[in-house]
Motif scaffolding. Structure first.
Motif, short mmCIF file in Angstrom:
data_model
loop_
_atom_site.label_atom_id
_atom_site.label_comp_id
_atom_site.label_asym_id
_atom_site.label_seq_id
_atom_site.Cartn_x
_atom_site.Cartn_y
_atom_site.Cartn_z
N SER A 144 -23.18 -59.67 -70.00
CA SER A 144 -24.47 -60.35 -70.04
C SER A 144 -24.35 -61.72 -69.37
O SER A 144 -23.24 -62.25 -69.20
N LEU A 145 -25.48 -62.27 -68.96
CA LEU A 145 -25.52 -63.49 -68.16
C LEU A 145 -26.23 -64.58 -68.98
O LEU A 145 -27.45 -64.74 -68.90
N PRO A 146 -25.45 -65.31 -69.82
CA PRO A 146 -26.08 -66.14 -70.86
C PRO A 146 -26.98 -67.25 -70.34
O PRO A 146 -27.87 -67.70 -71.06
N LEU A 147 -26.75 -67.70 -69.08
CA LEU A 147 -27.56 -68.80 -68.58
C LEU A 147 -28.72 -68.31 -67.72
O LEU A 147 -29.57 -69.09 -67.30
N LEU A 148 -28.76 -67.01 -67.45
CA LEU A 148 -29.92 -66.43 -66.76
C LEU A 148 -30.91 -65.88 -67.78
O LEU A 148 -32.12 -65.95 -67.60
N VAL A 149 -30.36 -65.34 -68.88
CA VAL A 149 -31.20 -64.64 -69.86
C VAL A 149 -32.44 -65.44 -70.28
O VAL A 149 -33.56 -64.93 -70.20
N ILE A 176 -33.33 -57.86 -68.50
CA ILE A 176 -34.05 -58.84 -69.33
C ILE A 176 -35.49 -59.01 -68.82
O ILE A 176 -36.45 -58.90 -69.60
N VAL A 177 -35.65 -59.28 -67.53
CA VAL A 177 -37.00 -59.48 -66.98
C VAL A 177 -37.85 -58.23 -67.23
O VAL A 177 -38.98 -58.30 -67.73
N GLY A 178 -37.28 -57.07 -66.89
CA GLY A 178 -38.02 -55.81 -67.00
C GLY A 178 -38.43 -55.51 -68.44
O GLY A 178 -39.55 -55.07 -68.71
N THR A 179 -37.52 -55.79 -69.37
CA THR A 179 -37.81 -55.50 -70.78
C THR A 179 -38.92 -56.40 -71.31
O THR A 179 -39.85 -55.95 -71.98
N MET A 181 -38.23 -48.29 -64.31
CA MET A 181 -37.23 -47.52 -63.55
C MET A 181 -35.93 -48.32 -63.50
O MET A 181 -35.95 -49.52 -63.23
N ASP A 182 -34.83 -47.64 -63.77
CA ASP A 182 -33.52 -48.30 -63.71
C ASP A 182 -32.52 -47.26 -63.21
O ASP A 182 -32.81 -46.05 -63.19
N VAL A 183 -31.34 -47.74 -62.82
CA VAL A 183 -30.28 -46.82 -62.42
C VAL A 183 -29.31 -46.56 -63.57
O VAL A 183 -28.44 -45.70 -63.47
N GLN A 207 -27.78 -45.53 -69.62
CA GLN A 207 -27.52 -46.17 -70.91
C GLN A 207 -28.64 -47.16 -71.25
O GLN A 207 -29.14 -47.19 -72.37
N ARG A 208 -29.06 -47.93 -70.26
CA ARG A 208 -30.13 -48.90 -70.47
C ARG A 208 -31.46 -48.18 -70.77
O ARG A 208 -32.21 -48.59 -71.64
N MET A 209 -31.70 -47.09 -70.06
CA MET A 209 -32.97 -46.38 -70.28
C MET A 209 -32.98 -45.70 -71.65
O MET A 209 -34.03 -45.60 -72.29
N GLY A 257 -40.94 -56.56 -59.75
CA GLY A 257 -39.59 -56.41 -59.19
C GLY A 257 -38.62 -57.15 -60.10
O GLY A 257 -38.71 -58.37 -60.25
N ALA A 258 -37.68 -56.43 -60.72
CA ALA A 258 -36.80 -57.04 -61.73
C ALA A 258 -35.38 -56.50 -61.65
O ALA A 258 -34.68 -56.44 -62.65
N VAL A 259 -34.93 -56.10 -60.45
CA VAL A 259 -33.55 -55.60 -60.34
C VAL A 259 -32.60 -56.76 -60.12
O VAL A 259 -32.99 -57.81 -59.62
#
Ligand SMILES: NC(=O)C1=CN([C@@H]2O[C@H](COP(=O)(O)OP(=O)(O)OC[C@H]3O[C@@H](n4cnc5c(N)ncnc54)[C@H](O)[C@@H]3O)[C@@H](O)[C@H]2O)C=CC1
Ligand SMILES: CC(=O)C(=O)O
Ligand SMILES: [Mg+2]
Length: 372
Positions: free
Chosen positions: A126-131, A178-181, A197-199, A202-204, A237-239
């Motif tokens: 995870s990216l704690p400073l982007l989240v 995070i953005v998409g959710t 949509m995701d690749v 596990q996330r889906m 757009g959230a990839v």
């Protein structure tokens, strides 16, 4: 350590990188904190708040860069700041290098140490400073999208949630991080018909478990995206491929298959955008239209809601800023591996592989700088 907090100068960037509470914590530990006059103004903090917390206020941006060993900022330095940066100075801020070569070249030339918020990474990836800013931008993406779908603003004139007897709008979200959710929660709450949509299966699986029934998931691939964009009213757009340039999942030729007046909000624009036709815009002039599709591509969306964003960002950054101030960047990174992927450019060398790849430039493994 001597720490400098400049006032942000990007268009409508109202966040500040350190709150008076943060300044107090640093001063308590024996550090000296210089804050530029009015740096906190947009976030509701006056010079007096900082002074009371023990910081010192400087009149100009030149003085702040001139005195500081570590600059803490929010957005990447922009052209007028390049010449202010000193050799060996530590810059702790968002950079998004892979999307902008002139910035990368300027930071190489500066010989500064560039520690990017967006690539600091925990062991769970995870990216704690982007989240925190992705949480803000994901939520905002739906507010903005709903707004620009209104006819007077260029949209096709559809209400996201519909009304009884009229179908809701279709929202397509590319990337279920995070953005998409956060975007999905907001759109679903308004009653829209949402597909993420995701690749990552596990996330889906996770999303399918936690999301309400009006949110569906679908594998992201070119075939499926081509089908889904035909019906979409709003696309977010959230990839993200951390540190690298975003893949263009919707290319210019695909826009002609979309509805007239559909809206795309490409939040990923700060990493180059996942819609080919997205180019960075500003809060002052946020949208443009190509092939009848409204494009919203503001690269600092959270800057428009600074009362929320400054607190959310600094809650996350302060513990790292304290480590950097207490130990210096090298010892801090040696002792906290989360900081190591944050190191992008050091003393003129690109030490983050995705950035080197983006520009076909030489890559120097960061270990060169971490050994004693
Ligand atoms: N414009 C702005 O103001 C802001 C922009 N952002 C940006 O938003 C972007 C997304 O950030 P986060 O949600 O935090 O990232 P994240 O890492 O949480 O999520 C990214 C998701 O994209 C997925 N993905 C990767 N390749 C894909 C593909 N080909 N198709 C579909 N999904 C794919 C990943 O599996 C992951 O679930 C980043 O570029 C970030 O910098 C974040 C905050 C503010
Ligand atoms: C993440 C980012 O680019 C921002 O918060 O502005
Ligand atoms: Mg692009």
């Amino acid at each position: 350590m001597i720490i400098g907090v400049p006032k942000e100068i990007k268009n409508n960037e109202n966040r500040v990188a350190l709150t008076p509470a943060g300044a107090k914590e640093l001063v308590k530990r024996g550090h000296t904190v210089y804050v530029q006059h009015n740096a906190g103004e947009g976030s509701g903090f006056t010079d007096a708040h900082y002074t009371l917390a023990g910081a010192l206020v400087l009149a100009s941006i030149e003085e702040v860069y001139g005195v500081a060993e570590m600059i803490i900022k929010v957005k990447e330095p922009i052209e007028p700041e390049y010449k202010l940066i000193k050799e060996g100075q530590l810059l702790f801020t968002y950079f998004h290098f892979a999307s902008y070569e002139p910035l990368t070249k300027a930071m190489i030339a500066s010989k500064a140490v560039c520690l990017a918020y967006e690539t600091v990474e925990k062991t769970d990836r995870s990216l704690p400073l982007l989240v925190p800013m992705s949480e803000v931008a994901g939520r905002m993406a739906i507010q903005k999208g709903a707004n620009y779908l209104e006819k007077p603003l260029g949209g096709r004139g559809i209400l996201l949630g519909g009304v009884p007897g009229v179908l809701p709008a279709k929202v397509l979200i590319l990337g279920g991080g995070i953005v998409g959710t956060q975007a999905a929660w907001m759109a679903a709450g308004l009653g829209a018909d949402v597909t993420i949509m995701d690749v990552s299966l596990q996330r889906m699986r996770y999303l399918a478990d936690v999301m309400p029934a009006n949110v569906k998931t679908m594998m992201s691939n070119e075939y499926n995206i081509r089908e889904m964009i035909k019906d979409a009213d709003l696309i977010v757009g959230a990839v993200l491929i951390p540190g690298a340039k975003a893949p263009h999942l919707i290319t210019q030729d695909m826009l002609k298959d979309m509805k007239q007046g559909a809206v795309v909000v490409d939040v990923a624009v700060d990493q180059g955008g996942c819609i080919e036709t997205c180019k960075p815009t500003t809060h002052e002039n946020p949208t443009y239209v190509i092939e009848g599709v409204v494009h919203y591509c503001v690269a600092n969306m959270p800057g428009a809601v600074p009362y929320t964003s400054t607190l959310a960002l600094t809650n996350a950054t302060l513990p790292y800023a304290i480590q950097l101030a207490d130990k210096g960047w090298k010892k801090a990174a040696q002792e906290n591996p989360e900081l190591i992927p944050g190191l992008n450019i050091i003393n003129g060398d690109i030490v983050f592989e995705g950035v080197a790849q983006a520009f076909n430039a030489p890559y120097v493994p960061v270990n060169k700088y971490l050994e004693d």
